[in-house]
Design a protein around this motif. Structure first.
Motif, PDB file in Angstrom:
ATOM      1  N   LEU A  10      65.659  14.596  45.010  1.00 33.40           N
ATOM      2  CA  LEU A  10      65.362  15.777  44.419  1.00 33.40           C
ATOM      3  C   LEU A  10      64.168  15.632  43.423  1.00 33.40           C
ATOM      4  O   LEU A  10      63.997  16.639  42.695  1.00 33.40           O
ATOM      5  N   THR A  14      64.015  20.232  41.095  1.00 37.45           N
ATOM      6  CA  THR A  14      64.961  20.900  40.480  1.00 37.45           C
ATOM      7  C   THR A  14      64.599  21.407  38.945  1.00 37.45           C
ATOM      8  O   THR A  14      63.463  20.615  38.546  1.00 37.45           O
ATOM      9  N   SER A  18      69.251  16.441  37.143  1.00 39.94           N
ATOM     10  CA  SER A  18      70.293  16.348  38.457  1.00 39.94           C
ATOM     11  C   SER A  18      70.699  14.696  38.601  1.00 39.94           C
ATOM     12  O   SER A  18      70.147  13.829  37.925  1.00 39.94           O
ATOM     13  N   ILE A  20      72.381  12.045  42.197  1.00 38.56           N
ATOM     14  CA  ILE A  20      72.862  12.118  43.430  1.00 38.56           C
ATOM     15  C   ILE A  20      73.634  10.436  43.600  1.00 38.56           C
ATOM     16  O   ILE A  20      73.455   9.677  43.028  1.00 38.56           O
ATOM     17  N   GLN A  44      65.383  13.909  37.228  1.00 37.81           N
ATOM     18  CA  GLN A  44      65.713  14.165  38.459  1.00 37.81           C
ATOM     19  C   GLN A  44      66.105  12.793  39.119  1.00 37.81           C
ATOM     20  O   GLN A  44      65.599  11.788  38.678  1.00 37.81           O
ATOM     21  N   GLU A  46      67.033  10.236  42.564  1.00 36.35           N
ATOM     22  CA  GLU A  46      66.390   9.716  43.850  1.00 36.35           C
ATOM     23  C   GLU A  46      67.095   8.350  44.255  1.00 36.35           C
ATOM     24  O   GLU A  46      67.021   7.483  43.228  1.00 36.35           O
ATOM     25  N   VAL A  61      75.470  15.974  45.461  1.00 36.67           N
ATOM     26  CA  VAL A  61      74.448  16.253  44.469  1.00 36.67           C
ATOM     27  C   VAL A  61      75.169  17.045  43.123  1.00 36.67           C
ATOM     28  O   VAL A  61      75.945  17.851  43.629  1.00 36.67           O
ATOM     29  N   HIS A  62      74.715  16.814  42.038  1.00 38.66           N
ATOM     30  CA  HIS A  62      75.596  17.165  41.034  1.00 38.66           C
ATOM     31  C   HIS A  62      74.590  17.068  39.735  1.00 38.66           C
ATOM     32  O   HIS A  62      73.294  16.735  39.675  1.00 38.66           O
ATOM     33  N   TYR A  71      68.279  23.448  43.851  1.00 36.94           N
ATOM     34  CA  TYR A  71      67.438  22.316  44.118  1.00 36.94           C
ATOM     35  C   TYR A  71      67.095  22.366  45.708  1.00 36.94           C
ATOM     36  O   TYR A  71      67.759  23.172  46.484  1.00 36.94           O
ATOM     37  N   LEU A  73      66.877  19.418  48.699  1.00 32.36           N
ATOM     38  CA  LEU A  73      67.109  18.021  48.948  1.00 32.36           C
ATOM     39  C   LEU A  73      66.181  17.413  50.025  1.00 32.36           C
ATOM     40  O   LEU A  73      66.011  17.980  51.131  1.00 32.36           O
TER      41      LEU A  73
END
Length: 198
Positions: A10, A14, A18, A20, A44, A46, A61-62, A71, A73
């Motif tokens: 991400l 974004t 975020s 993942i 963010q 990854e 994803v949250h 966002y 992806l």
């Protein structure tokens, strides 16, 4: 059908904090977390993880805490293979005792085994400076295994020394006598077309 190193990102996409999570096993959302990240690139997320052929992965994803927003992806991958997928790259067992974990799902089915199966296989070599008795065991493996030991000539060997399918449940184990300074070729595969971690 190849194994992949997968990166889910991400980064730069974004405007919120975020996160993942990647999960596998069972139905969505999966039972086992294989990768999780909150702040790989600023606020963010990854992650990179090993994806195995035939395995479903769920990407969740949250936002961190109560953060949320739009966002994009980005998912990329690179194909990976078992390092000992063929005779030319067989792993040398230099001394005993020896233990190695691997996964045949990332290998090719390069030959028909002594059991008549055409499963994905990986290779090892062993040469001892002395005569001795050796046990090879796949008893803690996650799939229905098959093991074969060969000698004489170039890998995979012209002579069958030992072959087993189910000595410990659905897993394999063999005992054999080693002659000093003779190269032995060990082939780990599966029953039928079974493959998995060992």
């Amino acid at each position: 059908t190849d194994c992949q190193t997968v990166t889910v990102s991400l980064c730069g996409t974004t405007c919120f904090d975020s996160a993942i999570e990647v999960r596998t096993r069972g139905g969505c959302p999966g039972f086992t977390t294989v990768a999780c990240n909150d702040n790989a690139c600023g606020s963010q997320a990854e992650v990179s993880f090993a994806a195995v052929a035939g395995q479903t992965c769920y990407v969740i994803v949250h936002g961190s805490a109560t953060s949320r927003g739009a966002y994009t992806l980005n998912i990329s991958s690179a194909t990976v293979f078992s390092p000992n997928d063929d005779c030319d790259h067989a792993i040398d067992i230099s001394s005993l005792p020896y233990s190695h974990s691997g996964d045949t799902r990332c290998a090719d089915a390069s030959r028909t085994s002594c059991g008549g199966y055409n499963a994905r296989d990986v290779y090892y070599t062993f040469t001892s400076p002395t005569c001795l008795q050796v046990q090879l065991s796949l008893c803690a493996s996650s799939y229905d295994t098959h093991i074969e030991v060969r000698a004489a000539g170039r890998c995979p060997g012209d002579m069958l020394i030992a072959c087993n399918d189910d000595l410990c449940g659905l897993q394999s184990s063999v005992f054999f006598s080693v002659v000093e300074n003779v190269p032995y070729y060990i082939i780990v595969s599966g029953f039928g077309v079974s493959a998995g971690s060992y």
